[in-house]
Motif scaffolding. Structure first.
Motif, short mmCIF file in Angstrom:
data_model
loop_
_atom_site.label_atom_id
_atom_site.label_comp_id
_atom_site.label_asym_id
_atom_site.label_seq_id
_atom_site.Cartn_x
_atom_site.Cartn_y
_atom_site.Cartn_z
N SER A 125 0.84 -1.20 0.00
CA SER A 125 0.00 0.00 0.00
C SER A 125 0.87 1.24 0.00
N ASN A 128 2.72 1.53 -3.30
CA ASN A 128 1.75 1.94 -4.31
C ASN A 128 1.44 3.43 -4.19
N LEU A 132 4.09 4.28 -6.99
CA LEU A 132 3.46 3.79 -8.21
C LEU A 132 2.30 4.66 -8.69
N GLU A 133 1.39 4.98 -7.76
CA GLU A 133 0.23 5.78 -8.14
C GLU A 133 0.69 7.06 -8.82
N VAL A 465 -5.04 -3.30 -3.97
CA VAL A 465 -4.26 -4.01 -2.97
C VAL A 465 -5.08 -5.17 -2.40
#
Lengths: 899, 118
Positions: A125, A128, A132-133, A465
């Motif tokens: 999480s 991410n 990544l996000e 996730v």
């Protein structure tokens, strides 16, 4: 036609055909291949990617379905029948009943898998949300950040001047919008307490490029740009809520803003929608137009090439790459350097760099997050190995029961499905536990990530996730139901007819179990090494002698931001010091420009020593302007000469105190006292000659992780800088702070008094990231140790229970308990030795990733490896001891009777 | 007896129906069935390779399909294909299923739920 791609695909199809049962393959294999070829030919020699994917998936799915067809003629598929026949409720109830009867197994399974999944979910999480996000901006992937570093001077970024930005704009085709962004600290004086806030000085296109919207009022518009217009301000949602209590009536309200000692009154025109903003390395409170700062409209700002005050974001033209932009801007920068050499002194080594903004923003967090991801992935692997082992052991234990079932007509499929039911239940339990743990751990991790990056606003346990977690659990369940070879079904009748219930365990399965345990122990070793290195590193950091006595010392920021001249400010500061010194609880008080243990980047500065003007050295130096009592307040020993006194005034000769490192660098073994030095300014000119009055001991005021820096101390009475107080207190801290606050309020009402903190706390905070890393890693390693110990315990217990008869016979033949004990321990020992060898090899490879975050510890530190080997051996042998003890308790008579 | 046998197959799974219809006119090999099913449904129904042969395998064992002695009129060397046709049972099952569907349709036409022309 077909070419190599066709060849590869055909080989893949052939490989997948091998998944089908032999009889099926014998009957249809060739036909299937021929059909595939015809289809491929009809598609012009190559199947479109989508169709190909569908074909491959279909082949796999149907292989499973053919295999589970269970010889059932009517229903299309075995498993369909299982599910359709209305017995699934029963199957579920039976699975639950079986698990309830094996609570240890169920608990171990759920706990192990849950911990593994939980940690992975939580860490993923964070990864991410941070890495990544995409950033929450329109066209976030096209957003880049420009830097102008001085590579030779070791300056990461000088920023840009308006003149430079204009040049770059004119030269660039790869960039369709430049956004100038001034990251400044303002003193805000309105209704409430005067306070400092982080404001961005921007042009109106800032909001456009980032795609930001107003929740109240409006954003900056084109007619707010330029000078000579009304200063206006847009608040972030967070600041509006925090400081103005989300009052909708703020629109139209005015506040006074002080920056660079100049004051402007700005009108609040809008509030941004809630959401995270990432355009500085700090969290913004508001945005203002250029007119809000007198300085921004000044001649220096507009005309001087070296007046570098601005950060620059840019949006790439669609289709352009970061590399193309860097090449183009690099060429433009080279032309600027050639044309205006005075603006780009040789010794600074100035360049231009272009990097994706997201990368820039998260650069500091990236290595640690990647290390953590790797670590938790290892733990998940370990957990899976453990769960596989548990399943395997349980399966063998149930061998007789399964054989009976098989003899009564239960097919392989049925037995596999029973296992699947059990495993799905357990894996779901594990996933549930994991998600719960992830939710619990997430906030901690967000705070952790906040130590490394401002980008923490998008961290959440999001559907992706959760989906990944669910998929992991399901995969585990499927894998564990189909992976272990079913015991004894080939020799069903023999087993079912037999009476002992004990069979020689297949060598294959046994060695599979052992391999799993060796793997677990080796992974565990590697994690323990990582933890040991980080803990050692932390201990080294804690033991670093800062060179100053920071106990009972507090620091308070009280900067002048209201437009006093430096001289006026100094006069007020002296009064503040005087009246504070008189207060009962204060032992010593000084004004400093830099509080110890707060962040500072040393800058390479060229120095000259009088009489040796030909040579010059350029060390990385930090300078600190202090009043005379500073050395007393933090107890920095004076080694030679004197520190500052009240007689060092603006009109007397400029003086300087050096720390030992800088004195040695400039003067070697000569006596520096009364000699004169000078330093080069950024514009290339030499400053005034400074007379050295004293040398003090080296300190690590600017960060214990840094090597002792070169420090030049100047008296505040000559530099007129410094907005913080350092006080050595005896007794009640709050009363001292209250006193300081009232003194400041009386002498200079609009001066903020903030960031009250003890130096002890600052130092503690400075070590927070390494401490967190060490704690987190140790926690992980400890967990891994427990899982691995359970693995050893499980496998050996199982091995002992299988060999009970053997032990009994041995003892009947005269073997002593000690010998039996030794046999089992040796079995454990052999696995341990293998594991340590593998673990050392793994650690040597993996610990290199830690290199960047270790302090004075090598990644191959023998002490750490040795300690880890000891801990692991101790734990594993302890885990082996319990089953070994049980092995000595078999009754020889009993075991002889049963056969 | 036989009719009871036939009714035990009904209703046919939709893909089984498609496949049986595909080979009801003439024996086909695997790829021929794929194409026929796709053409008959106007591309709406596609049977993938693995599914196709799993179904052939099953329908053959259920006695609805059999391997005919039809051969490829123009076989590539080493590429003789197997052609499948409907068994007598297969024909009866198909006829019964179509009859069943027809009756359902007739019933639906007489009901108020009947699709109207727009």
């Amino acid at each position: 036609m077909g070419g190599s791609a066709g060849g590869v695909v055909e080989r893949l199809v052939r490989a997948l055909l091998r998944l089908y049962p032999a009889d099926f393959r014998a009957r249809h294999g060739r036909e299937m291949l021929a059909t595939y070829r015809e289809r491929r030919a009809a598609a012009g020699g190559r199947l479109p990617r989508r169709e190909l994917l569908r074909l491959l998936i279909d082949l796999v799915v149907n292989a499973v379905r053919v295999r589970t067809d269970g010889g059932d003629m009517r229903g299309s598929d075995g498993w369909r029948t299982v599910l359709r026949s209305g017995t699934q409720g029963l199957a579920l109830r039976l699975a639950i009943r079986r698990l309830v009867r094996a609570p240890g197994y169920a608990a171990a399974f759920i706990l192990t898998l849950g911990l593994g999944i939980g940690m992975n979910t939580a860490i993923f999480s964070v990864v991410n949300g941070v890495l990544l996000e995409p950033l929450p901006y329109a066209d976030a992937d096209r957003l880049v950040y420009l830097r102008q570093p001085g590579l030779r001077a070791g300056v990461p970024d000088f920023g840009f001047s308006f003149v430079e930005i204009a040049d770059l704009k004119a030269a660039s085709r790869t960039i369709d919008a430049f956004v100038e962004y001034g990251d400044l600290t303002f003193n805000v004086v309105g209704d409430g307490e005067p306070h400092r806030a982080v404001g961005g000085i921007v042009t109106s296109n800032y909001f456009d490029v980032l795609g930001l919207r107003a929740a109240q009022g409006r954003l900056l518009q084109a007619d707010d740009d330029g000078t000579g217009v009304e200063p206006v301000m847009v608040l972030t949602h967070g600041y509006w809520t925090r400081v103005f209590g989300a009052d909708p009536d703020v629109l139209g309200m005015t506040v006074r803003l002080y920056v660079f000692g100049q004051q402007r009154t700005a009108r609040i025109v809008g509030v941004l929608q809630p959401g995270s903003l990432y355009t500085g390395t700090r969290r913004q409170d508001f945005f203002v137009n250029y007119a809000s700062s007198e300085h921004y409209g000044g001649a220096a700002m507009l005309d001087e090439r070296t007046h570098r005050m601005t950060d620059v974001f840019a949006r790439l033209t669609p289709g352009q790459t970061v590399e193309a932009a860097e090449a183009e801007l690099g060429a433009a920068h080279a032309r600027m350097r050639a044309q205006y050499p005075e603006g780009y002194p040789e010794q600074l080594g100035m360049e231009i760099s272009v990097r994706p903004w997201q990368e820039e923003l998260t650069a500091e967090a990236r290595p640690m997050l990647l290390i953590l991801s790797g670590t938790v992935a290892l733990i998940l692997l370990l957990a899976c190995a453990n769960v596989a082992n548990l399943t395997l052991a349980r399966l063998i234990r149930r061998e007789r029961e399964l054989s009976v079932q098989a003899a009564l007509g239960a097919g392989r499929t049925r037995i596999r499905f029973e296992l699947l039911f059990e495993n799905i239940l357990l894996s779901l339990g594990g996933a549930g536990l994991g998600v719960a743990l992830a939710f619990l751990g997430k906030d901690l991790l967000v705070r952790y990530a906040g130590r490394f990056t401002v980008r923490t606003g998008e961290i959440g346990i999001d559907p992706t996730v959760l989906l990944a977690t669910g998929a992991a659990a399901l995969a585990a369940a499927l894998f564990l139901a189909w992976m272990p070879p079913l015991p004894g079904l080939s020799g069903l009748h023999a087993t079912a007819a037999g009476t002992t219930g004990r069979r020689v365990v297949g060598i294959q399965r046994k060695s599979l179990q052992r391999m799993l345990v060796v793997g677990q122990l080796a992974l565990c070793f590697t994690l323990l090494v990582g933890a040991a290195l980080l803990v050692r590193s932390l201990r080294n950091l804690n033991q670093v002698d800062a060179g100053l006595d920071y106990e009972s010392v507090i620091a308070i920021d009280a900067p002048s931001l209201t437009g006093l001249s430096p001289e006026q400010n100094y006069v007020i500061m002296e009064q503040i010091l005087e009246r504070t010194r008189a207060f009962a609880g204060v032992r010593a008080v000084a004004n400093v420009s830099h509080v110890p243990f707060t962040d500072s980047n040393p800058v390479r500065i060229a120095f000259q020593v009088e009489g040796r003007e030909g040579e010059f050295v350029s060390p990385a130096v930090t300078s600190n302007s202090v009043t005379p009592d500073y050395f007393d307040a933090v107890r920095i020993p004076v080694l030679r000469g004197r520190t500052f006194t009240a007689s060092d005034r603006a009109e007397t000769e400029p003086v300087v105190v050096l720390n030992t490192g800088l004195a040695r660098l400039l003067f070697g073994d000569e006596n520096p006292i009364d000699r004169r030095i000078r330093s080069q300014q950024f514009n290339g000119e030499w400053g005034d000659w400074l007379r050295v009055t004293g040398v003090v001991a080296d300190t690590r005021e600017y960060g214990v992780t840094r090597e002792a820096t070169h420090i030049a101390y100047r008296p505040s009475s000559q530099t007129f800088t410094g907005g913080s107080l350092v006080l050595r207190v005896a007794g009640d801290v709050p009363s001292v702070v209250t006193h300081v606050r009232s003194v400041v309020r009386e002498l200079d009402p609009e001066r903020p008094v903030e960031n009250v903190v003890t130096l002890e706390n600052l130092r503690f905070e400075e070590l927070a990231p390494p401490r967190l890393n060490a704690t987190l890693f140790s926690g992980f390693a400890l967990l891994a140790l427990v899982i691995a110990a359970v693995g050893v315990l499980g496998v050996l217990s199982f091995s002992v229970s299988q060999r009970g008869q053997e032990f009994g016979v041995r003892m009947a033949l005269g073997a002593r308990p000690r010998q039996i004990l030794g046999m089992v321990l040796r079995e454990g020992g052999a696995m341990l030795v293998l594991a340590i060898i593998a673990g050392v090899a793994g650690s040597l490879v993996l610990s290199r990733f830690l290199r960047g975050i270790l302090f004075q510890v090598g990644t191959t530190d023998p002490g750490s490896y040795f300690a880890v080997a000891l801990v692991l051996s101790g734990t594993a042998l302890f885990a082996a001891f319990l089953p070994a003890l049980r092995a000595t308790r078999f009754d020889p008579a009993e075991s002889l009777r049963t056969d | 007896m036989l009719s009871a046998d036939v009714s035990s197959f009904l209703p046919l799974p939709p893909l089984d129906l498609e496949l049986l219809m595909a080979v009801s006119d003439e024996p086909l090999h695997g790829y021929g069935m794929m194409k026929a099913v796709e053409a008959r449904s106007g591309g709406a129904v596609q049977i993938e390779l693995g599914s196709l042969y799993r179904m052939i395998h099953r329908l053959e064992r259920q006695g609805l399909l059999y391997e005919t002695d039809v051969t490829d009129p123009d076989p590539a060397p080493g590429r003789e294909r197997r052609f499948y046709g409907l068994t007598a049972l297969g024909q009866r099952v198909l006829a019964a299923e179509l009859d069943r569907l027809r009756r359902i349709l007739e019933h639906a036409e007489g009901s108020p739920m009947r699709p109207r022309e727009a």
